[in-house]
Design a protein around this motif. Structure first.
Motif, mmCIF file in Angstrom:
data_model
loop_
_atom_site.group_PDB
_atom_site.id
_atom_site.type_symbol
_atom_site.label_atom_id
_atom_site.label_comp_id
_atom_site.label_asym_id
_atom_site.label_seq_id
_atom_site.Cartn_x
_atom_site.Cartn_y
_atom_site.Cartn_z
ATOM 1 N N PHE A 1 -0.877 5.631 -0.786
ATOM 2 C CA PHE A 1 -0.751 4.306 -1.385
ATOM 3 C C PHE A 1 -2.113 3.650 -1.607
ATOM 4 N N TYR A 2 -3.125 4.116 -0.868
ATOM 5 C CA TYR A 2 -4.460 3.515 -0.988
ATOM 6 C C TYR A 2 -5.264 4.112 -2.140
ATOM 7 N N LEU A 3 -4.839 5.272 -2.622
ATOM 8 C CA LEU A 3 -5.542 5.888 -3.743
ATOM 9 C C LEU A 3 -5.398 5.037 -4.999
ATOM 10 N N PRO A 4 -6.444 4.929 -5.811
ATOM 11 C CA PRO A 4 -6.310 4.202 -7.085
ATOM 12 C C PRO A 4 -5.282 4.872 -7.978
ATOM 13 N N ALA A 5 -4.516 4.035 -8.669
ATOM 14 C CA ALA A 5 -3.448 4.577 -9.510
ATOM 15 C C ALA A 5 -3.990 5.405 -10.660
ATOM 16 N N ASP A 6 -5.204 5.119 -11.105
ATOM 17 C CA ASP A 6 -5.780 5.843 -12.237
ATOM 18 C C ASP A 6 -6.391 7.187 -11.835
ATOM 19 N N SER A 7 -6.400 7.494 -10.532
ATOM 20 C CA SER A 7 -7.009 8.759 -10.094
ATOM 21 C C SER A 7 -6.136 9.959 -10.434
ATOM 22 N N GLY A 8 -4.809 9.754 -10.507
ATOM 23 C CA GLY A 8 -3.906 10.855 -10.832
ATOM 24 C C GLY A 8 -3.615 11.785 -9.677
#
Length: 435
Positions: free
Chosen positions: A252-259
Motif C-alpha cells: 500500500f505504501y508503493l506509489p501507484a504509478d510504479s506498477g
C-alpha cells in the motif's frame, strides 16, 4: 625360581576353574535331560505363571507423523520362574546362575500389540540367565515400530502421547499373569533426541475381556509422553513467514504509478503457498489443521484481501479527467479528517496552510476599456475567451483528478496501518504458543 612359584600358585585356581566348568556341563545336562520348552513350566496347571515385564527406553529413532509410526530402540526384560529349572547349588560346586541361549528354555509369547512393522521383527535371541531357584531373566534389545495416534493441532508446539501395549498373544490371564516391574519405563540410559523431548513414560496394567473370549487378558501399556522441540520449525518455517507477511502491507505504501503494487502482493502470496506445501507434506491428512497451517491460511487470506484492495485503490487513483467530482462526504471525511490523521499531504501542503482555491481568470482592464466601436477586435476577444474557458476546464479536470488521487493515497495509508496491525497481532499470537 619366581616363575616356578607363580606357576605353582596358579595351579589350584586353574584346577578349580576347570572343575567348575565340568560341573556347569553336568548341570546343563541334568537340567535339560527331560526338559521341553514347548509347555508352560508350572507344576500346577491350574495356577497362573507370573511374568514381570520391565521396559527401558534407549533411543527414539524416528517419529513419522504422516504415517503415524513411532520407531524406538527398547531393552525388554522379562522375569519368570521355571519350576523345572531348579537345582541345589551345593551339588554343583556352588554354581548359582548359568547363562544359556534363550532357545533352550520356554519363553512367554509377549508381543507388542500395536506393532506397525511390516516385517514383524521381534526381540533379539539373546541368552537367558537362570538362577538356582528357577528364576529366569531374559534381557533382549528390540527395535519396535508402533502405531501412534498423532494430533498435530498445535504443530510445531505440540506434544504427543504414544502408547506401547505389551501382552501375551495366546495365553490368557488364568495362564500367564503379567506384572509391572516398575511403575514407569526406565529412562536412565535414554539418548536425547534432537526433535523430541521425553517428559515421562508411565506404565499401567490393564485387564481386558475381548469379545472373542470370556477369559481376561492382562497387558501393560507404556505411555510415552513427548514434547516437540520447536526451534527448528521456528527458524525455518515460522520466522520466514512472519518476515514475508510484513512485506504485504508495504504494497500500500508503493506509489501507484510504479506498477509494482499488485506484483508484490502476488509474489508474497506465492511464497507463502510454498511454505504451506512444505508443512502439508510432513503432516498426516487429517481434519485437524496444524496451528502453523492456520497461521499460513490466515496470512494468505489477508494478503489476498490486500491485493484485491490494491486493485480497487489503483482504479480510484487512475480516475481520468472525465470522472465525477469527489462526493462531499468523501471530501469531508477522507480528504480532511483521515488525511490529517494519517499525515497525508500534497507537496507544499501542511495541516496549517489553507488550500489554494482556483479562481476565475482575471479580466484585463484594457479589454474592458476598449471602445465598442472597435469591432475588428471582436474576433480576437472570442479567441481569448475560448482559450480562457479551455484553461479553466483543464484546471477543473486536474483538480478532480488530483482529489481522486489523494483519496486513493489516503486509503492506501489507512489499509497499510490496518494490515500492519493485523500481521503484528497474528505474529504475537503464534509466537505466544512457543513460550
Amino acid at each position: 625360581l619366581s616363575t616356578m612359584q607363580t606357576h605353582l600358585s596358579l595351579q589350584p585356581l586353574l584346577c578349580c576353574s576347570g572343575a567348575q566348568g565340568k560341573f556347569a556341563y553336568k548341570l546343563l545336562h541334568d537340567l535339560f535331560a527331560n526338559y521341553s520348552n514347548a509347555l508352560r513350566p508350572v507344576e500346577d496347571t491350574d495356577r497362573a505363571l507370573n511374568v514381570t515385564l520391565q521396559i527401558t527406553l534407549s533411543q527414539i529413532i524416528d517419529m513419522d507423523e504422516r504415517n503415524q509410526v513411532l520407531t524406538a530402540y527398547l531393552w525388554i526384560r522379562q522375569v519368570w520362574v521355571d519350576a523345572y529349572l531348579t537345582w541345589d547349588k551345593d551339588d554343583y560346586d556352588g554354581i548359582d546362575t548359568i547363562r544359556i541361549p534363550s532357545s533352550y528354555v520356554w519363553k512367554p509369547d509377549i508381543v507388542l500389540y500395536n506393532n506397525a512393522d511390516d516385517q514383524f521383527t521381534g526381540s533379539m535371541e539373546t541368552n537367558v540367565v537362570i538362577r538356582y531357584d528357577g528364576q529366569v531373566m531374559w534381557d533382549s534389545p528390540a527395535i519396535t515400530k508402533s502405531s501412534c495416534k498423532v494430533d498435530v493441532s498445535y504443530f510445531p508446539f505440540d506434544g504427543q502421547q504414544c502408547r506401547l501395549t505389551f501382552g501375551s498373544w495366546t495365553y490368557n490371564g488364568n495362564q500367564i499373569d503379567l506384572l509391572n516391574g516398575l511403575d514407569t519405563g526406565d529412562l536412565t540410559d535414554f539418548v536425547d533426541n534432537v526433535e523430541w523431548e521425553v517428559l515421562g513414560m508411565p506404565a499401567k496394567r490393564n485387564v481386558i475381556i475381548y469379545g472373542c473370549c470370556s477369559e481376561p487378558y492382562p497387558d501393560i501399556t507404556y505411555t510415552l509422553l513427548l514434547k516437540r522441540r520447536a526451534s527448528f520449525y521456528i527458524f525455518n518455517l515460522l520466522l520466514p513467514c512472519i518476515m514475508i507477511s510484513f512485506l504485504a502491507p508495504l504494497g500500500f505504501y508503493l506509489p501507484a504509478d510504479s506498477g509494482e503494487k499488485v506484483s508484490l502482493g502476488v509474489t508474497v502470496l506465492l511464497a507463502l503457498t510454498v511454505f504451506q506445501l512444505l508443512v502439508a507434506e510432513s503432516m498426516p491428512p487429517s481434519e485437524n489443521v496444524p496451528l502453523i497451517g492456520k497461521y499460513y491460511i490466515a496470512t494468505m487470506t489477508m494478503i489476498t484481501a490486500s491485493t484485491a484492495l490494491t486493485i480497487f485503490i489503483m482504479n480510484i487513483h487512475h480516475c481520468g479527467p472525465g470522472a465525477k467530482p469527489v462526493p462531499k462526504w468523501a471530501k469531508k471525511f477522507i480528504l480532511q479528517y483521515m488525511a490529517r490523521l494519517f499525515f497525508v499531504y500534497e507537496v507544499g501542503e501542511s495541516c496549517k496552510s489553507p488550500k489554494r482555491q482556483l479562481g476565475h481568470l482575471p479580466t484585463s482592464p484594457q479589454q474592458e476599456l476598449l471602445p465598442p466601436c472597435l469591432c475588428h477586435h471582436n474576433s480576437l476577444m472570442r479567441n481569448v475567451e475560448y482559450i480562457a474557458n479551455c484553461f479553466r476546464d483543464q484546471k477543473a479536470a486536474q483538480k478532480r483528478s488530483g482529489e481522486w488521487k489523494k483519496v486513493a493515497k489516503v486509503m492506501d495509508r489507512i489499509f497499510m496501518w490496518i494490515f500492519f496491525i493485523m500481521v503484528f497481532f497474528m505474529s504475537m499470537l503464534i509466537m505466544a504458543k512457543a513460550i
